[in-house]
Write an enzyme that holds these catalytic residues in place. Sequence first.
Site, PDB file in Angstrom:
ATOM      1  N   TYR A 194      33.728  75.128  13.719  1.00 41.99           N
ATOM      2  CA  TYR A 194      34.237  76.142  12.798  1.00 41.99           C
ATOM      3  C   TYR A 194      33.758  75.860  11.372  1.00 41.99           C
ATOM      4  CZ  TYR A 194      37.766  78.931  10.269  1.00 41.99           C
ATOM      5  OH  TYR A 194      38.400  79.820   9.434  1.00 41.99           O
ATOM      6  N   THR A 229      48.651  84.658   9.958  1.00 39.31           N
ATOM      7  CA  THR A 229      48.167  85.904  10.574  1.00 39.31           C
ATOM      8  C   THR A 229      48.640  86.048  12.011  1.00 39.31           C
ATOM      9  OG1 THR A 229      46.131  84.878  11.390  1.00 39.31           O
ATOM     10  CG2 THR A 229      46.069  85.811   9.168  1.00 39.31           C
TER      11      THR A 229
END
Length: 351
Positions: A194, A229
Amino acid sequence: MQHNLNRFAGRSIFTLRNAAILAGAAWGVAKIVERQFLPRRIDFTNRVVVITGGSRGLGLELARCFVGEGAKLAICARSHEQLQRAVRELEARGATVIGEVCDVTSPAQIVRFIQTVVTRFGRIDVLVNNAGLIQVGPLTTMRDDDFREGLDTHFWGPLKMIQKALPHMTAPDARIVNIASIGGEVAVPHMLPYSVSKFALVALSQGMHTELADQGVTVTTVCPGLMRTGSPRNAQFKGQHRKEFAWFTIGDSMPAASINSHRAAKQIVAACRRGQPYLAISLPAKLAIRLNSLLPNISAQVLRLMNRFLPSYGGIGTESRQGKESQSDWAPSRLTWLTDRAAEQNNELDP
């Protein structure tokens, strides 16, 4: 003796006062320079805004914000079902919106998506590269394919999307927003694929800001820290995947460490409106970025210490499980309720 102490105290106060005056003057000069060099603010009313990964999480929050600004929307995602739910919600808010299945790792699907947008709306005013993939686990569990998948999603996908969208963008007020991460500034342990791919996106985005400015296209690089989120449910976890999911989700739920996704989306839309070159979101993220930039050796030791407390190799090894397949007594729990609530609000749950 007392006289000397008074003189020292007086000089210290004088020095602090001068430092405060200089800091205030520097801040004022910086704001003046910023106003001079930033492009003019734009109104999003009837602007055509394209958002990748717009069906859930931060992408959906951004779509809601742009709808509130009067924009026309085109969103894409890999899941047809989640996409249709997002489209229905946005239409209920009064949006003119199209949704199309598009995997940003597929150049052919990118071409088809952009053609659909241009056929429907005739142009593109704002492109938000938001589609993302989160992979969590020790380096020993990561394979070459994990790094390729991260780069395909976070680097090649945005690059291809920008290349195909640029001919249809309306200078001089065109905007491109690339959603990177604190992981693109600081290599976060147990998230190496990532971080590598987000570092690449930061370099691409900042370089494009420089080179596209003369064409009337403004590029904004966004580096958020932890955001609530609801995305951990759909992230990928390796090794001791239940423990990895637990620490990641608990950290994501801590109010002091993370930021509400709606607040983050509003900051991103405001930065896009101003044509701001760079935006870091949340105080912890800003501090981590500053520490890594100014004191890299200390930052490295802090990250090394953090890594010692994370789960070691084991469990399912190089295999991968989604967050919703990695639940335990720790997650979901009372410690993760903020993230769990965000998952409900941001279309992260299965129907």
